[in-house]
Write a protein that holds these residues in place. Sequence first.
Motif, PDB file in Angstrom:
ATOM      1  N   UNK A 302       0.839  -1.212   0.000  1.00 58.17           N
ATOM      2  CA  UNK A 302       0.000   0.000   0.000  1.00 58.17           C
ATOM      3  C   UNK A 302       0.870   1.257   0.000  1.00 58.17           C
ATOM      4  N   UNK A 303       2.170   1.077   0.232  1.00 53.79           N
ATOM      5  CA  UNK A 303       3.100   2.201   0.247  1.00 53.79           C
ATOM      6  C   UNK A 303       4.149   2.126  -0.858  1.00 53.79           C
ATOM      7  N   UNK A 304       4.564   0.894  -1.206  1.00 50.90           N
ATOM      8  CA  UNK A 304       5.724   0.720  -2.084  1.00 50.90           C
ATOM      9  C   UNK A 304       5.489  -0.392  -3.107  1.00 50.90           C
ATOM     10  N   UNK A 305       6.250  -0.413  -4.203  1.00 51.34           N
ATOM     11  CA  UNK A 305       6.153  -1.517  -5.158  1.00 51.34           C
ATOM     12  C   UNK A 305       6.522  -2.852  -4.506  1.00 51.34           C
ATOM     13  N   UNK A 306       6.067  -3.931  -5.107  1.00 46.45           N
ATOM     14  CA  UNK A 306       6.241  -5.258  -4.513  1.00 46.45           C
ATOM     15  C   UNK A 306       7.705  -5.643  -4.339  1.00 46.45           C
ATOM     16  N   UNK A 307       8.512  -5.397  -5.357  1.00 50.05           N
ATOM     17  CA  UNK A 307       9.924  -5.816  -5.278  1.00 50.05           C
ATOM     18  C   UNK A 307      10.630  -5.149  -4.103  1.00 50.05           C
ATOM     19  N   UNK A 308      10.405  -3.869  -3.934  1.00 50.79           N
ATOM     20  CA  UNK A 308      11.024  -3.146  -2.820  1.00 50.79           C
ATOM     21  C   UNK A 308      10.439  -3.602  -1.486  1.00 50.79           C
ATOM     22  N   UNK A 309       9.151  -3.864  -1.464  1.00 43.45           N
ATOM     23  CA  UNK A 309       8.501  -4.358  -0.243  1.00 43.45           C
ATOM     24  C   UNK A 309       9.120  -5.674   0.201  1.00 43.45           C
ATOM     25  N   UNK A 310       9.389  -6.553  -0.753  1.00 35.57           N
ATOM     26  CA  UNK A 310      10.009  -7.849  -0.428  1.00 35.57           C
ATOM     27  C   UNK A 310      11.396  -7.660   0.173  1.00 35.57           C
ATOM     28  N   UNK A 311      12.182  -6.751  -0.390  1.00 39.50           N
ATOM     29  CA  UNK A 311      13.533  -6.521   0.123  1.00 39.50           C
ATOM     30  C   UNK A 311      13.504  -5.950   1.538  1.00 39.50           C
ATOM     31  N   UNK A 312      12.557  -5.075   1.818  1.00 43.04           N
ATOM     32  CA  UNK A 312      12.447  -4.519   3.164  1.00 43.04           C
ATOM     33  C   UNK A 312      12.017  -5.589   4.167  1.00 43.04           C
ATOM     34  N   UNK A 313      11.189  -6.518   3.731  1.00 48.23           N
ATOM     35  CA  UNK A 313      10.844  -7.660   4.583  1.00 48.23           C
ATOM     36  C   UNK A 313      12.103  -8.455   4.942  1.00 48.23           C
ATOM     37  N   UNK A 314      12.926  -8.712   3.928  1.00 51.11           N
ATOM     38  CA  UNK A 314      14.161  -9.471   4.166  1.00 51.11           C
ATOM     39  C   UNK A 314      15.088  -8.722   5.129  1.00 51.11           C
ATOM     40  N   UNK A 315      15.186  -7.403   4.947  1.00 52.02           N
ATOM     41  CA  UNK A 315      16.049  -6.604   5.817  1.00 52.02           C
ATOM     42  C   UNK A 315      15.555  -6.620   7.266  1.00 52.02           C
ATOM     43  N   UNK A 316      14.237  -6.671   7.421  1.00 53.55           N
ATOM     44  CA  UNK A 316      13.650  -6.701   8.776  1.00 53.55           C
ATOM     45  C   UNK A 316      13.549  -8.118   9.330  1.00 53.55           C
ATOM     46  N   UNK A 317      13.989  -9.103   8.504  1.00 54.51           N
ATOM     47  CA  UNK A 317      13.941 -10.521   8.890  1.00 54.51           C
ATOM     48  C   UNK A 317      12.511 -10.966   9.204  1.00 54.51           C
ATOM     49  N   UNK A 318      11.595 -10.583   8.315  1.00 48.03           N
ATOM     50  CA  UNK A 318      10.182 -10.954   8.431  1.00 48.03           C
ATOM     51  C   UNK A 318       9.768 -11.699   7.171  1.00 48.03           C
ATOM     52  N   UNK A 319       9.098 -12.832   7.319  1.00 50.48           N
ATOM     53  CA  UNK A 319       8.572 -13.544   6.154  1.00 50.48           C
ATOM     54  C   UNK A 319       7.439 -12.716   5.552  1.00 50.48           C
ATOM     55  N   UNK A 320       7.480 -12.455   4.246  1.00 49.02           N
ATOM     56  CA  UNK A 320       6.503 -11.569   3.618  1.00 49.02           C
ATOM     57  C   UNK A 320       5.042 -11.984   3.805  1.00 49.02           C
TER      58      UNK A 320
END
Length: 412
Positions: A302-320
């Motif tokens: 709802x804030x960012x494109x999917x590809x970037x959202x996935x990378x931020x999930x990885x950086x936060x160590x959260x499963x998407x």
Amino acid sequence: MNEENYDLIVVGSGAAGIIAAIIAAREGKKVLLLEKLSKIASKLKATGGGRCNLTNTLSNEDFMARFGRDGRFMQDALNEFDYKKLINFLEEIGIETHAPDGFRVFPTSHSSATIISGLKEEMQRQGITIKCNQKVTRLLATGNHIDGVKTEAETFLSPNIIIATGGLGYPVLGAEGDGYNLASEVGHKITDLSPAMMPLKTKETWVKNCRADTIAKVELRVDIKKHKKLRAIGDLIFTNSGIRGPVVLDFAREVTPLLKKYGEVPLLLNLTKGKNEEQIREHFKKESTKENITTVLELLKTLLPEALSLELCHLAKIEPDTKYKKVEGKKRDKLISLLAWTPLTVTGHDGFKMAMITRGGVSLKEINPKTMQSKIIDGLYFCGEVMNLDGPCGGYNLQWSFASGYLAGKLL
């Protein structure tokens, strides 16, 4: 040895040099324009990807402010030749312009070829002598008076010389720093030179997974205590090796000198159009009540494109695909913190070969802003990018080239 006499010799055939030659010729001067390449205006042809963003519609005060603390140096030149007068000048020689977004001014053809053709025709009308394949190797001076120039093949004499050779950017278009060498040989100080207006490389490799999208209204900040005030806002694009886009091109002029000093430059990116942590929490709280938004990835999208959202999930160590409400507090805080300020580390760039402009140049302290004449050598003038003054994207640097060239050509 062949020697020819002129009222003015202009070295360099970019925007600054051409307009200086035209204005001087209109004042009745016998003018010679020297260009080391086989054709004139090579860099002007490439400006703005060939579309030629000539200037912009900012007031002179706002325009100068965008150049930083040295912007005031331009005041006399802009008073003589601001964007309105540039547009009028171009109209006089048959070139129509417009500002489709109300800010950036282009030729209506959106082709630099139109500009070059119009300027060439005006130089012909004014009887300007143009000599290509003439690399100036030395300025000739007696005491503190200029006498002429020496090229690889000939000597040309004149009591007035304008150096309009540009910077070091785009060496394939002839940029070799000739003007800096010529100026320093007669006693001028050249400030530190850095490439500017170009993409940047980052230490982080996740950026290569986010190349498909442009992120709007990103704020960049330098995360070094002494340089916290350095920031910029604009559109950003991730690349295979780093970042580019308008905001990066603008901000590169601040970053490249710091790279020389520190080796790498930590940045913070706000990717959420200025939202802070509290506002992001409120946004998530509101969006997570919707039936179709339950996972972390759905919420981030709802804030960012999917590809970037996935990378931020990885950086936060959260499963998407984790339900947002089931994410533990620390990880949720980490994700929100990353959204508010994403860290990136700039480690390099492609040097002057990819730089549209040069930061640094002939010291402004040694140039009279009312005339563009050297304070060291009588009859020696400078205009355009060869001086230590550079601005952001958006027609700033080209307008400055035209204005300084106009002033030098008119008042010599």
